[in-house]
Design a protein around this motif. Sequence first.
Motif, PDB file in Angstrom:
ATOM      1  N   UNK A 126       0.821  -1.215   0.000  1.00  0.00           N
ATOM      2  CA  UNK A 126       0.000   0.000   0.000  1.00  0.00           C
ATOM      3  C   UNK A 126       0.854   1.264   0.000  1.00  0.00           C
ATOM      4  N   UNK A 127       0.219   2.368  -0.359  1.00  0.00           N
ATOM      5  CA  UNK A 127       0.891   3.669  -0.316  1.00  0.00           C
ATOM      6  C   UNK A 127       1.247   4.052   1.111  1.00  0.00           C
ATOM      7  N   UNK A 128       0.420   3.632   2.056  1.00  0.00           N
ATOM      8  CA  UNK A 128       0.707   3.908   3.470  1.00  0.00           C
ATOM      9  C   UNK A 128       2.038   3.298   3.880  1.00  0.00           C
ATOM     10  N   UNK A 129       2.287   2.058   3.445  1.00  0.00           N
ATOM     11  CA  UNK A 129       3.544   1.384   3.793  1.00  0.00           C
ATOM     12  C   UNK A 129       4.742   2.100   3.183  1.00  0.00           C
ATOM     13  N   UNK A 130       4.578   2.585   1.952  1.00  0.00           N
ATOM     14  CA  UNK A 130       5.674   3.301   1.279  1.00  0.00           C
ATOM     15  C   UNK A 130       5.955   4.635   1.970  1.00  0.00           C
TER      16      UNK A 130
END
Length: 293
Positions: A126-130
Amino acid sequence: MNKKYTIDEYISMINSALEKALEKCGDNVVSEAMKYSVRNGGKRIRPILVLEFCRMCGGNVEEALPFACAIEMIHTYSLIHDDLPCMDNDDMRRGQPSCHIKFKEHFALLAGDSLLTYAFSSVLSSETAKKYPEKTLHALSVLAEEAGNKGMIGGQVIDLESEGKEINSETLEKMDNLKTGALIRASAVMGVIAAGGSEEQIEAAGNFALKLGHAFQVIDDILDVVGTEESLGKPVGSDAESEKSTYVSLLGLEMSQIYAKKLTDEALSSLEFFGEEAEFMTELSKKLLSRRN
């Protein structure tokens, strides 16, 4: 102050995010079983806890959605496995055929396994993880711990070992705090982590969630006695049929109702730490106490 959401708004956000995540889970009978079980969703309490605790602690709710989806996938996998013939052997779940009835036992087993692993891979991609790798690592470490043998699975072990036996209230409480409470605690704590909250907020959220999860299970035990198959979407009386010790069998119906109220009040006292921001969670806790399904 962050925007406040209603239950319906949260459920709409969660269902939409789950659908997007499940689009990438594969294209075979197992992926169809995964989608079937996730779409046959209940109240979405656990992902709502993730999002609301994130909001309460000043975070961006949309950035917490991958964590909310992950907790619902793991909860769904646990229900698929709970219903299997080697576990509770239930043919119905939320008014629909259980996954193993719809797709056969071996595919249901694999669908549960796949949801467990996909919960983590969907967050990590996910973008959150990045954007927030440290938060993501912290949240997923909490989720792994609470979903594993020291958490939810450990509670299931006690449950299986206790069938046909009389157990004391301490063992029953330990079982429920693990089997039901662990994922509920993970949900609240992950929400705080997603917001970048403090250790004090994590502790208060965790304390609240453990009491809420305990109350939730007591009410489940009550509903297995006084509920209807129509309202619950599954047969009632299964605990007695399986010779399981429950709060009703140990305390009686009236005392179990009193105990559920006491646990809910204790959960609400932990919410005082969050002040006025806890209004939504307070009302949700009260609704869960009086639920009929």
